[in-house]
Design a protein around this motif. Structure first.
Motif, PDB file in Angstrom:
ATOM      1  N   THR A  21     -24.287 -50.732   2.422  1.00  0.00           N
ATOM      2  CA  THR A  21     -24.049 -50.761   3.858  1.00  0.00           C
ATOM      3  C   THR A  21     -23.180 -51.948   4.254  1.00  0.00           C
ATOM      4  O   THR A  21     -23.389 -53.070   3.794  1.00  0.00           O
ATOM      5  N   VAL A  22     -22.201 -51.706   5.139  1.00  0.00           N
ATOM      6  CA  VAL A  22     -21.356 -52.763   5.679  1.00  0.00           C
ATOM      7  C   VAL A  22     -21.132 -52.501   7.164  1.00  0.00           C
ATOM      8  O   VAL A  22     -21.396 -51.410   7.669  1.00  0.00           O
ATOM      9  N   VAL A  23     -20.648 -53.509   7.867  1.00  0.00           N
ATOM     10  CA  VAL A  23     -20.236 -53.364   9.262  1.00  0.00           C
ATOM     11  C   VAL A  23     -18.894 -54.059   9.437  1.00  0.00           C
ATOM     12  O   VAL A  23     -18.561 -54.984   8.696  1.00  0.00           O
ATOM     13  N   SER A  24     -18.125 -53.617  10.422  1.00  0.00           N
ATOM     14  CA  SER A  24     -16.837 -54.229  10.730  1.00  0.00           C
ATOM     15  C   SER A  24     -16.639 -54.192  12.237  1.00  0.00           C
ATOM     16  O   SER A  24     -17.273 -53.395  12.942  1.00  0.00           O
ATOM     17  N   PRO A  25     -15.755 -55.044  12.767  1.00  0.00           N
ATOM     18  CA  PRO A  25     -15.504 -55.033  14.213  1.00  0.00           C
ATOM     19  C   PRO A  25     -14.951 -53.680  14.647  1.00  0.00           C
ATOM     20  O   PRO A  25     -14.144 -53.073  13.943  1.00  0.00           O
ATOM     21  N   ASP A  26     -15.389 -53.190  15.809  1.00  0.00           N
ATOM     22  CA  ASP A  26     -14.895 -51.905  16.290  1.00  0.00           C
ATOM     23  C   ASP A  26     -13.735 -52.035  17.257  1.00  0.00           C
ATOM     24  O   ASP A  26     -13.238 -51.038  17.789  1.00  0.00           O
ATOM     25  N   GLY A  27     -13.270 -53.275  17.494  1.00  0.00           N
ATOM     26  CA  GLY A  27     -12.144 -53.502  18.376  1.00  0.00           C
ATOM     27  C   GLY A  27     -12.510 -53.547  19.842  1.00  0.00           C
ATOM     28  O   GLY A  27     -11.652 -53.793  20.703  1.00  0.00           O
ATOM     29  N   GLU A  28     -13.765 -53.316  20.169  1.00  0.00           N
ATOM     30  CA  GLU A  28     -14.207 -53.312  21.556  1.00  0.00           C
ATOM     31  C   GLU A  28     -15.383 -54.266  21.777  1.00  0.00           C
ATOM     32  O   GLU A  28     -16.194 -54.084  22.678  1.00  0.00           O
ATOM     33  N   GLY A  29     -15.492 -55.249  20.911  1.00  0.00           N
ATOM     34  CA  GLY A  29     -16.557 -56.230  21.040  1.00  0.00           C
ATOM     35  C   GLY A  29     -17.841 -55.849  20.349  1.00  0.00           C
ATOM     36  O   GLY A  29     -18.825 -56.588  20.423  1.00  0.00           O
ATOM     37  N   GLY A  30     -17.871 -54.720  19.692  1.00  0.00           N
ATOM     38  CA  GLY A  30     -19.062 -54.289  18.965  1.00  0.00           C
ATOM     39  C   GLY A  30     -18.796 -54.236  17.480  1.00  0.00           C
ATOM     40  O   GLY A  30     -17.815 -54.793  16.979  1.00  0.00           O
ATOM     41  N   VAL A  31     -19.668 -53.585  16.749  1.00  0.00           N
ATOM     42  CA  VAL A  31     -19.485 -53.427  15.311  1.00  0.00           C
ATOM     43  C   VAL A  31     -19.567 -51.959  14.938  1.00  0.00           C
ATOM     44  O   VAL A  31     -20.251 -51.166  15.595  1.00  0.00           O
ATOM     45  N   GLU A  32     -18.845 -51.607  13.904  1.00  0.00           N
ATOM     46  CA  GLU A  32     -18.822 -50.240  13.407  1.00  0.00           C
ATOM     47  C   GLU A  32     -19.504 -50.193  12.040  1.00  0.00           C
ATOM     48  O   GLU A  32     -19.064 -50.864  11.099  1.00  0.00           O
ATOM     49  N   PRO A  33     -20.574 -49.445  11.902  1.00  0.00           N
ATOM     50  CA  PRO A  33     -21.238 -49.340  10.603  1.00  0.00           C
ATOM     51  C   PRO A  33     -20.402 -48.516   9.632  1.00  0.00           C
ATOM     52  O   PRO A  33     -19.649 -47.620  10.032  1.00  0.00           O
ATOM     53  N   GLY A  34     -20.541 -48.799   8.370  1.00  0.00           N
ATOM     54  CA  GLY A  34     -19.834 -48.038   7.349  1.00  0.00           C
ATOM     55  C   GLY A  34     -20.403 -48.338   5.983  1.00  0.00           C
ATOM     56  O   GLY A  34     -21.519 -48.847   5.843  1.00  0.00           O
ATOM     57  N   TYR A  35     -19.612 -48.052   4.958  1.00  0.00           N
ATOM     58  CA  TYR A  35     -20.022 -48.251   3.572  1.00  0.00           C
ATOM     59  C   TYR A  35     -18.873 -48.905   2.822  1.00  0.00           C
ATOM     60  O   TYR A  35     -17.706 -48.627   3.089  1.00  0.00           O
ATOM     61  N   GLY A  36     -19.193 -49.793   1.923  1.00  0.00           N
ATOM     62  CA  GLY A  36     -18.156 -50.497   1.186  1.00  0.00           C
ATOM     63  C   GLY A  36     -18.686 -51.079  -0.102  1.00  0.00           C
ATOM     64  O   GLY A  36     -19.891 -51.143  -0.330  1.00  0.00           O
ATOM     65  N   TRP A  37     -17.736 -51.490  -0.943  1.00  0.00           N
ATOM     66  CA  TRP A  37     -18.079 -52.023  -2.259  1.00  0.00           C
ATOM     67  C   TRP A  37     -18.022 -53.538  -2.282  1.00  0.00           C
ATOM     68  O   TRP A  37     -17.138 -54.151  -1.686  1.00  0.00           O
ATOM     69  N   LYS A  38     -18.960 -54.129  -2.983  1.00  0.00           N
ATOM     70  CA  LYS A  38     -18.929 -55.547  -3.320  1.00  0.00           C
ATOM     71  C   LYS A  38     -19.393 -55.691  -4.766  1.00  0.00           C
ATOM     72  O   LYS A  38     -20.072 -54.803  -5.286  1.00  0.00           O
ATOM     73  N   ALA A  39     -19.046 -56.806  -5.384  1.00  0.00           N
ATOM     74  CA  ALA A  39     -19.537 -57.092  -6.727  1.00  0.00           C
ATOM     75  C   ALA A  39     -19.898 -58.554  -6.820  1.00  0.00           C
ATOM     76  O   ALA A  39     -19.280 -59.401  -6.180  1.00  0.00           O
ATOM     77  N   GLY A  40     -20.910 -58.852  -7.590  1.00  0.00           N
ATOM     78  CA  GLY A  40     -21.329 -60.224  -7.791  1.00  0.00           C
ATOM     79  C   GLY A  40     -22.793 -60.277  -8.180  1.00  0.00           C
ATOM     80  O   GLY A  40     -23.522 -59.289  -8.046  1.00  0.00           O
TER      81      GLY A  40
END
Length: 478
Positions: free
Chosen positions: A398-417
């Motif tokens: 699970t990840v989140v990113s800015p939605d451009g309107e002051g909120g956040v947009e949930p999504g999915y993404g990769w990380k490693a570590g």
């Protein structure tokens, strides 16, 4: 930690974008010294009444005879009464603007369906090799053929603290997981437990522990019925050791079965002769870990991403090498779903250049490793050439990113570590505690070690007691 989403990958990633940097250590001046105005007070060396009134107490951690303070350490009497409060940084925090966090209005109705990968028709469920390898829920490579981990337990009744950059409960896979009442901001900013400019690292970690796969094509955590307590210790890119230590004690006091730390002090800040304050920090972590264990809380920490031998002379990797901390190294496959033929469920984990238990190129190793777990690996050449979906070998969550309107947009993404490996074990603790709620911290640790599978390739230095094996673990716990 390495952090990739679809957009950044399609723009192209150079070698610098996959450097195994994890978190840093610096002062306000950036020279590696402790931050000038933060320090720890040892109440075993000075009476609380003798601490001057002009010293601000940031955290009262008197359960372990410590105070995290701000002011002039020389105003506190006693030669050994104070120690520096060393700052820690997360390298990827700048990817999310400071205003994208808790003060923002969150859109919980965002459309999060579909694969974050290439236009290949693969679902998020298929891309979770870390859970497929462990036969978690419906993500087994042989569904219906053998008993899965979740046939025994889903972690119900267990509680895991994520001591990190904050957890966004705006994500549908985490919306019903985070305990808002017990979650807290341990930094000195004015916001709450949700991310505040420190990126989605903690949100990714939380999904690995307890993602619920709410849409049916999201991500499934190791213990989806466990509860997450978000204890935020990063504000923007900077955190402080005193905040982390206070959060560990709070996790224990709030009945958490595990406290997941995916942070540390990387190269060059590993030599206690060059940086003697590391010994003070080590002792503080040991007090916190001992207290947590007394309350039944296991402190789980990532081993670090510098590719170093922690047993080498002049190396002290913290918090992993602090006594009482359960250290986790990282493993990952090379070649997962690179070949269309692998999309057959029974071949996905067989046609690999390196198995899922192979040590990741960046992981620290040595006797401080208790077990290894899935943290993701990457073929840098294949990734940079872009002709193969090399990022499939990282961990999807699970990840989140800015939605451009002051909120956040949930999504999915990769990380490693190793940051991604530690929560695999924290989730495992939740599974054990759901079956054995009265088991001591030592008993849970022993079960995890004793049921770990053979640590190959790499052997004991990279795997400790072995590679995490959830099926054997829940069978033994049951």
């Amino acid at each position: 930690m390495m952090n990739f989403d679809r957009r950044s990958l399609l723009k192209g990633i150079g070698a610098a974008g996959v450097a195994p940097a994890f978190s840093g250590l610096a002062s306000a001046e950036g020279d590696g010294d402790p931050a000038a105005d933060r320090f720890l007070i040892d109440l075993r060396e000075v009476d609380r009444a003798d601490v001057p009134g002009e010293v601000e107490i940031v955290h009262d951690i008197s359960d372990i005879d410590l105070l995290a303070a701000r002011g002039d350490p020389e105003s506190v009497p006693g030669v050994d009464s104070t120690a520096p409060d060393v700052a820690v940084y997360q390298d990827d925090a700048g990817s999310v603007p400071e205003n994208a966090g808790p003060a923002a209005e969150v859109d919980k109705g965002a459309d999060n369906s579909g694969s974050p990968g290439w236009d290949d028709g693969l679902s998020n469920n298929e891309l979770q090799w870390d859970k497929r390898a462990q036969r978690v829920g419906e993500l087994s490579d042989r569904p219906g053929n053998q008993r899965t981990v979740h046939d025994t337990t889903t972690g119900e009744g267990a509680r895991v603290a994520v001591i990190d950059s904050g957890v966004s409960d705006a994500h549908p896979d985490l919306a019903d997981v985070v305990n808002e009442e017990l979650s807290e901001n341990f930094t000195t900013d004015e916001y709450d437990f949700r991310p505040n400019g420190a990126g989605d690292h903690g949100t990714h970690v939380a999904g690995t522990v307890a993602g619920t796969n709410a849409s049916g094509d999201g991500v499934l955590g190791t213990a989806p019925d466990a509860e997450i307590v978000s204890l935020r210790v990063f504000s923007g890119v900077e955190g402080a050791s005193g905040d982390v230590i206070a959060a560990i004690v709070a996790a224990a006091n709030r009945g958490c079965d595990a406290a997941n730390l995916s942070l540390g002090y990387p190269v060059p800040f590993v030599d206690p002769e060059e940086y003697p304050f590391l010994l003070d920090i080590k002792e503080a972590y040991e007090r916190a870990a001992a207290y947590a264990r007394e309350q039944g809380t296991l402190v789980i920490n990532s081993a670090g991403n510098d590719g170093i031998d922690m047993d080498a002379e002049g190396v002290l990797s913290l918090p992993t090498e602090a006594e009482g901390v359960f250290g986790v190294s990282a493993t990952g496959p090379i070649g997962f779903l690179w070949d269309d033929r692998q999309q057959r469920e029974d071949l996905a984990l067989k046609r690999l250049a390196d198995p899922t238990s192979s040590p990741a190129f960046y992981t620290n190793y040595g006797s401080a490793v208790d077990v290894s777990a899935a943290g993701g690996d990457v073929d840098l050449e294949a990734l940079n050439e872009g002709d193969k979906p090399a990022y499939y070998d990282l961990v999807l969550s699970t990840v989140v990113s800015p939605d451009g309107e002051g909120g956040v947009e949930p999504g999915y993404g990769w990380k490693a570590g190793t940051s991604m490996a530690a929560p695999q074990v924290a989730g495992a603790v939740a599974l054990v505690r759901s079956l054995r709620p009265d088991a001591s911290a030592a008993e849970v640790e022993s079960l995890i070690r004793e049921t770990a599978s053979e640590g190959e390739p790499g052997g004991e230095p990279f795997h400790g007691a072995g590679h995490l094996d959830l099926r054997r673990l829940v069978k033994a716990a049951r």
